[in-house]
Design a protein around this motif. Structure first.
Motif, PDB file in Angstrom:
ATOM      1  N   LEU A   9      -0.842 -15.753   8.626  1.00 45.22           N
ATOM      2  CA  LEU A   9      -1.258 -15.367   7.273  1.00 45.22           C
ATOM      3  C   LEU A   9      -2.545 -16.080   6.867  1.00 45.22           C
ATOM      4  CD1 LEU A   9       2.257 -15.247   5.607  1.00 45.22           C
ATOM      5  CD2 LEU A   9       0.726 -13.298   6.004  1.00 45.22           C
ATOM      6  N   LEU A  12      -5.406 -14.363   8.687  1.00 43.38           N
ATOM      7  CA  LEU A  12      -5.770 -13.089   8.051  1.00 43.38           C
ATOM      8  C   LEU A  12      -6.521 -13.310   6.742  1.00 43.38           C
ATOM      9  CD1 LEU A  12      -2.580 -10.955   8.694  1.00 43.38           C
ATOM     10  CD2 LEU A  12      -4.849 -10.659   9.726  1.00 43.38           C
ATOM     11  N   HIS A  13      -6.226 -14.413   6.080  1.00 42.08           N
ATOM     12  CA  HIS A  13      -6.909 -14.716   4.816  1.00 42.08           C
ATOM     13  C   HIS A  13      -8.363 -15.129   5.042  1.00 42.08           C
ATOM     14  CE1 HIS A  13      -7.574 -16.108   0.746  1.00 42.08           C
ATOM     15  NE2 HIS A  13      -7.938 -17.281   1.216  1.00 42.08           N
ATOM     16  N   ALA A  15     -10.192 -14.760   7.952  1.00 44.29           N
ATOM     17  CA  ALA A  15     -10.937 -13.904   8.873  1.00 44.29           C
ATOM     18  C   ALA A  15     -11.717 -12.838   8.098  1.00 44.29           C
ATOM     19  CB  ALA A  15      -9.965 -13.227   9.845  1.00 44.29           C
ATOM     20  N   ALA A  17     -12.862  -9.274   6.765  1.00 47.13           N
ATOM     21  CA  ALA A  17     -12.010  -8.129   6.420  1.00 47.13           C
ATOM     22  C   ALA A  17     -11.882  -7.195   7.614  1.00 47.13           C
ATOM     23  CB  ALA A  17     -12.596  -7.389   5.233  1.00 47.13           C
ATOM     24  N   ASN A  18     -10.657  -6.782   7.878  1.00 43.95           N
ATOM     25  CA  ASN A  18     -10.394  -5.858   8.971  1.00 43.95           C
ATOM     26  C   ASN A  18      -9.225  -4.964   8.574  1.00 43.95           C
ATOM     27  OD1 ASN A  18      -7.840  -7.146   9.789  1.00 43.95           O
ATOM     28  ND2 ASN A  18      -9.180  -8.848  10.391  1.00 43.95           N
ATOM     29  N   SER A  21      -5.909  -6.997   7.862  1.00 43.00           N
ATOM     30  CA  SER A  21      -5.945  -7.802   6.629  1.00 43.00           C
ATOM     31  C   SER A  21      -5.990  -6.920   5.387  1.00 43.00           C
ATOM     32  CB  SER A  21      -7.138  -8.769   6.645  1.00 43.00           C
ATOM     33  OG  SER A  21      -8.357  -8.077   6.636  1.00 43.00           O
ATOM     34  N   ARG A  22      -6.639  -5.770   5.454  1.00 44.11           N
ATOM     35  CA  ARG A  22      -6.658  -4.856   4.306  1.00 44.11           C
ATOM     36  C   ARG A  22      -5.281  -4.240   4.079  1.00 44.11           C
ATOM     37  NH1 ARG A  22     -11.214  -2.441   6.809  1.00 44.11           N
ATOM     38  NH2 ARG A  22     -13.017  -3.688   6.304  1.00 44.11           N
ATOM     39  N   HIS A  24      -2.365  -5.474   4.806  1.00 46.94           N
ATOM     40  CA  HIS A  24      -1.378  -6.469   4.374  1.00 46.94           C
ATOM     41  C   HIS A  24      -1.957  -7.439   3.345  1.00 46.94           C
ATOM     42  CE1 HIS A  24       1.399  -5.077   7.424  1.00 46.94           C
ATOM     43  NE2 HIS A  24       0.410  -5.122   8.309  1.00 46.94           N
ATOM     44  N   ALA A  25      -2.981  -7.036   2.609  1.00 47.01           N
ATOM     45  CA  ALA A  25      -3.667  -7.924   1.670  1.00 47.01           C
ATOM     46  C   ALA A  25      -2.720  -8.486   0.613  1.00 47.01           C
ATOM     47  CB  ALA A  25      -4.830  -7.193   1.002  1.00 47.01           C
ATOM     48  N   VAL A  28      -0.537 -11.201   2.236  1.00 44.33           N
ATOM     49  CA  VAL A  28      -1.354 -12.371   2.552  1.00 44.33           C
ATOM     50  C   VAL A  28      -1.689 -13.139   1.275  1.00 44.33           C
ATOM     51  CG1 VAL A  28      -3.590 -13.138   3.437  1.00 44.33           C
ATOM     52  CG2 VAL A  28      -2.285 -11.398   4.673  1.00 44.33           C
ATOM     53  N   ASP A  29      -2.167 -12.442   0.245  1.00 42.93           N
ATOM     54  CA  ASP A  29      -2.516 -13.104  -1.014  1.00 42.93           C
ATOM     55  C   ASP A  29      -1.298 -13.741  -1.669  1.00 42.93           C
ATOM     56  OD1 ASP A  29      -5.141 -12.416  -0.656  1.00 42.93           O
ATOM     57  OD2 ASP A  29      -5.144 -10.810  -2.155  1.00 42.93           O
TER      58      ASP A  29
END
Length: 179
Positions: A9, A12-13, A15, A17-18, A21-22, A24-25, A28-29
């Protein structure tokens, strides 16, 4: 498994934007903010020009049934005392309260109205920190509500400077929060 999930997590935070990550934003947030938020201001390019102290007071129901309001307790001064003269001060002792207050003020307007769901999250975070510091059971009874405020005072200009600075203390009081 928990450590691997945490690292994934955080990765992904931070890294770029991919697709993953988009997609599961929100997850993650939800994990990162506010406890694991990153701040890359390593060398403080904008030095502090104000001293901001965060204070708390509580309304306590005593064992006899009376409702008392405690005096203001300076949580920032307690943090300062905890790290002063410490060879290895804790990062949490240095930054937890200050960052929580910055998070709160950055997600609320001047009337303390939250702007979006981050505002509500910042209130909960600040409330948890304050309650952790004062304890749910106060020495005189049980804590029902808390109120926080900041005391802001400009750092005075150096003695050799001709600059004048208003060093009066200004307060920002938040509403009472039920705990």
């Amino acid at each position: 498994m928990a450590a691997c999930s945490h690292l994934a997590l955080v990765f992904l935070h931070v890294a770029p934007a991919n697709t993953v990550s988009r997609q599961h934003a929100r997850t993650v947030d939800g994990w990162i903010y506010p406890e694991f938020e990153q701040n890359w201001k390593l060398f403080a390019p904008n030095p502090l020009q104000q001293n901001i102290a965060v204070e708390v007071r509580a309304q306590v129901r005593t064992g006899g049934g009376d409702l008392i309001t405690t005096g203001w307790r300076d949580l920032s001064a307690e943090d300062g005392a905890a790290i002063r003269h410490s060879l290895l001060p804790s990062h949490t002792e240095q930054n937890e309260l200050r960052r929580a207050w910055d998070f709160f003020t950055g997600s609320h307007d001047a009337d303390n109205v939250p702007s979006g769901e981050r505002g509500e999250l910042s209130e909960e975070y600040l409330r948890r920190i304050a309650m952790d510091r004062i304890g749910r059971d106060h020495r005189d009874g049980h804590v029902l509500r808390i109120q926080l405020r900041s005391a802001t005072r400009a750092v005075p200009a150096p003695e050799w400077s001709t600059e004048t600075t208003d060093t009066q203390t200004y307060y920002r009081e938040l509403p009472w929060w039920t705990v």
